[in-house]
Design an enzyme around this catalytic site. Structure first.
Site, PDB file in Angstrom:
ATOM      1  N   SER A 145       0.872  -1.302  -0.117  1.00 47.16           N
ATOM      2  CA  SER A 145       0.048  -0.213  -0.210  1.00 47.16           C
ATOM      3  C   SER A 145       0.836   1.272   0.107  1.00 47.16           C
ATOM      4  CB  SER A 145      -0.821   0.043   1.210  1.00 47.16           C
ATOM      5  OG  SER A 145      -1.480   1.259   1.234  1.00 47.16           O
ATOM      6  N   TYR A 158      -1.703  -0.694  10.516  1.00 54.55           N
ATOM      7  CA  TYR A 158      -1.656  -1.073   9.280  1.00 54.55           C
ATOM      8  C   TYR A 158      -0.734  -0.781   8.507  1.00 54.55           C
ATOM      9  CZ  TYR A 158      -3.420  -1.362   4.320  1.00 54.55           C
ATOM     10  OH  TYR A 158      -3.650  -1.478   3.100  1.00 54.55           O
TER      11      TYR A 158
END
Length: 277
Positions: A145, A158
């Protein structure tokens, strides 16, 4: 694997029953790839496989139920997939989860769960598939990501997991490419998906303001960008122009990017105290 062509190649996709995994599987089926989808929910896997074959009659789509956090199960699933389809030409490590919230309010278990799936899950799947990728001189594709390249308010679990995945993938590139294995890292910014739909129900206002300084992309836009990258040997694939600009800014002008983030957060800041009232 031949560049520019997935036709006839066997591609294993973790987290292949929904979201980006399913969308990539559908695009690869259109290009003639043979697929094995892996995820925990067997019923959703069967539905995903049926959806792909309905869209692309004649597509070869098999499934393996797998919890990627189980190292022994990962080895068993990869070996079964390789046996069923004559080896593995590519592994797309896509399985992942998201936790968002104020650092003080998140439990230690939130961090452990995210790391177990987003990092150790990739580790387990990669180790299990590696002997097969060595034989095929195939391709390892890890979906991280933009949050693995920069920080974001509310994404402490995350971002930590995705930064770890970026580091792992960078090291694997040096180790595996001399064996003939192409290693690629996919770093999308936020896009429409079931995971983000769920996040939108409870995300902090600071996270929304900060993360969406890069506008949310469509699934079709992300898939098109990823597929374009996968037809090359390019290591880092950032699927959209806005995300690429942000990543470039983080490297060339990190102070400017931090100031922009601070400004967006300040406009809506509430903090953990407000959330507990």
């Amino acid at each position: 694997m031949s560049k520019l062509d997935f036709k006839g190649k066997h591609v294993v996709i973790t987290g292949g029953n929904s979201g980006l995994g399913l969308a990539l599987a559908t695009a690869l089926a259109k290009d003639g790839a043979r697929l094995t989808l892996m995820a925990r929910n067997a019923a959703k896997l069967e539905t995903a496989a049926a959806d792909i074959t309905a869209a692309h009659p004649g597509a070869v789509v098999q499934t393996q139920s797998l919890d990627v956090t189980d190292e022994a199960a990962a080895a068993k699933a990869m070996n079964a997939a390789a046996e069923a389809q004559g080896g593995i030409d590519a592994l797309i490590n896509n399985a992942g989860i998201l936790r968002e919230g104020y650092f003080q309010n998140l439990a230690a278990e939130d961090f452990r769960q995210v790391m177990e799936i987003n990092y150790f899950g990739v580790l387990n799947a990669t180790r299990a598939a590696l002997p097969h990728l060595q034989k095929s001189k195939g391709r390892l594709i890890n979906v991280a990501s933009v949050a693995g390249l920069v920080g974001a308010f509310g994404y402490t679990p995350y971002c930590a997991s995705k930064h770890a995945l970026v580091g792992l993938t960078s090291c694997l590139r040096y180790e595996l490419e001399p064996m003939g294995i192409t290693v690629q890292l996919v770093c999308p910014a936020e896009f429409d998906s079931p995971m983000v739909d769920e996040l939108d129900k409870s995300r902090t206002p600071e996270n929304r303001a900060h993360v969406l300084t890069i506008p949310k992309s469509t699934m079709d836009g992300i898939v098109a960008g990823v597929m374009k990258g996968l037809t090359t040997d390019r290591y880092e694939i950032v699927p959209t122009g806005m995300a690429r600009a942000a990543v470039k800014a983080s490297r060339l002008a990190p102070g400017m990017l931090r100031r922009a983030g601070n400004k967006a957060i300040a406009k809506v800041y509430q903090g953990p105290a407000a959330s507990s009232l």
